[in-house]
Design an enzyme around this catalytic site. Structure first.
Site, PDB file in Angstrom:
ATOM      1  N   SER A  34       0.823  -1.210   0.000  1.00  6.67           N
ATOM      2  CA  SER A  34       0.000   0.000   0.000  1.00  6.67           C
ATOM      3  C   SER A  34       0.862   1.266   0.000  1.00  6.67           C
ATOM      4  O   SER A  34       2.020   1.259   0.437  1.00  6.67           O
ATOM      5  CB  SER A  34      -0.916   0.010   1.222  1.00  6.67           C
ATOM      6  OG  SER A  34      -1.734  -1.132   1.213  1.00  6.67           O
TER       7      SER A  34
HETATM    8  N1  SAM Z   1       0.068  -5.104   4.206  1.00 11.69           N
HETATM    9  C1  SAM Z   1       0.702  -5.363   2.960  1.00 11.69           C
HETATM   10  C2  SAM Z   1       2.061  -4.737   2.838  1.00 11.69           C
HETATM   11  O1  SAM Z   1       2.494  -4.009   3.741  1.00 11.69           O
HETATM   12  O2  SAM Z   1       2.715  -5.004   1.820  1.00 11.69           O
HETATM   13  C3  SAM Z   1      -0.142  -5.043   1.774  1.00 11.69           C
HETATM   14  C4  SAM Z   1      -1.215  -6.027   1.611  1.00 11.69           C
HETATM   15  S1  SAM Z   1      -1.944  -6.170   0.022  1.00 11.69           S
HETATM   16  C5  SAM Z   1      -2.711  -4.637  -0.200  1.00 11.69           C
HETATM   17  C6  SAM Z   1      -3.273  -7.290   0.496  1.00 11.69           C
HETATM   18  C7  SAM Z   1      -2.808  -8.680   0.833  1.00 11.69           C
HETATM   19  O3  SAM Z   1      -3.917  -9.397   1.375  1.00 11.69           O
HETATM   20  C8  SAM Z   1      -2.326  -9.474  -0.372  1.00 11.69           C
HETATM   21  O4  SAM Z   1      -1.031  -9.934  -0.141  1.00 11.69           O
HETATM   22  C9  SAM Z   1      -3.320 -10.635  -0.448  1.00 11.69           C
HETATM   23  O5  SAM Z   1      -2.753 -11.836  -0.917  1.00 11.69           O
HETATM   24  C10 SAM Z   1      -3.771 -10.735   0.994  1.00 11.69           C
HETATM   25  N2  SAM Z   1      -5.050 -11.430   1.204  1.00 11.69           N
HETATM   26  C11 SAM Z   1      -6.176 -11.370   0.470  1.00 11.69           C
HETATM   27  N3  SAM Z   1      -7.131 -12.162   1.022  1.00 11.69           N
HETATM   28  C12 SAM Z   1      -6.586 -12.704   2.134  1.00 11.69           C
HETATM   29  C13 SAM Z   1      -7.066 -13.620   3.119  1.00 11.69           C
HETATM   30  N4  SAM Z   1      -8.309 -14.119   3.108  1.00 11.69           N
HETATM   31  N5  SAM Z   1      -6.228 -13.971   4.121  1.00 11.69           N
HETATM   32  C14 SAM Z   1      -4.954 -13.477   4.172  1.00 11.69           C
HETATM   33  N6  SAM Z   1      -4.447 -12.644   3.249  1.00 11.69           N
HETATM   34  C15 SAM Z   1      -5.251 -12.258   2.249  1.00 11.69           C
END
Ligand code: SAM
Length: 235
Positions: A79
């Protein structure tokens, strides 16, 4: 600013263009002034964490401190720094992050988990993509945040083993706040922040728990990748 091509054993960065630690620190300072302070964030502890955590170790980009989200593997994103900061500010427990139990859903690169750890929280972060989870562990360790627990699994179910949480931060967008996460929030002023809406557009939503009562407030419009799971969107 150019990307390093190599991260040395010591964790210090070197590259063909010679980006020094001082250059990276200067980029972080500029990011804090131009992107966070200018948009009204004033919490000194939070600003210190953003001046400290080496974002360039979490994403391969020629502009890791730029004012935008960036691509990471598995079609996901790290993000925008301001969004990471706004979510951490909204979820801040009444007594601050030091010693607080925090669950993050969506490890991605590991950067926001590192920010929470730098703030002194006891962090568990969940990621559904095993490869991102494994890379997240490596990146967090290399940056010196090996106290963070990374769990691979469906974060829409939360992680009951670590509950109750003083704060839960969901960094992926869902159609509603998953019930298991509400249940795992501390009844003593637990705070949850999550983008809620459609796949295309969401509102950053803050939920606060007091006993069995939950209050809810929409903070600002955002666009996030989807939360995919039992209490999220379908794959
Ligand atoms: N916090 C992260 C960073 O600092 O890089 C950015 C996260 S990115 C916007 C969203 C993440 O949520 C992705 O890596 C995606 O694979 C994960 N995600 C989506 N659905 C999920 C779930 N049900 N459980 C865990 N992770 C999930």
């Amino acid at each position: 600013m150019v990307a390093p091509d190599r991260i040395a054993e010591s964790g210090r960065v070197s590259g063909p263009h010679g980006v020094s630690e001082e250059d990276w620190a200067a980029a972080r300072n500029r990011m804090v002034i131009d992107q966070l302070e200018r948009r009204g964030l004033r919490d000194e502890e939070l600003l210190r964490a953003f001046r400290t955590v080496p974002r360039h170790l979490f994403v391969e980009s020629d502009d890791p401190y730029g004012d935008r989200a960036l691509a990471i593997p598995s079609g996901q994103t790290i993000s925008q720094p301001y969004v990471v900061a706004a979510m951490a500010a909204a979820a801040r427990p009444e007594d601050g992050y030091r010693g607080a139990r925090v669950l993050e859903v969506g490890t991605g690169s590991g950067y926001s988990a590192a920010i929470l750890a730098e703030l002194g929280a006891e962090v568990t972060t969940m990621e559904r993509h095993p490869s991102l989870g494994a890379e997240g562990v490596d990146r967090l360790r290399r940056a010196g945040y090996d106290g963070v627990s990374v769990v691979v699994g469906d974060g829409s179910l939360g992680w009951p083993d670590g509950a109750p949480y003083d704060a839960i931060i969901v960094t992926a967008a869902g159609p509603s706040v998953p019930k298991p996460l509400l249940e795992q929030l501390s009844p003593e002023a637990g705070r949850l922040v999550m983008p809620v809406g459609t796949r295309e557009q969401q509102w950053l939503t803050l939920v606060q728990r007091h006993g069995s009562a939950f209050t809810r407030r929409e903070v600002e419009p955002v666009v996030f990748v989807p939360l995919v799971g039992e209490h999220g969107f379908e794959a």
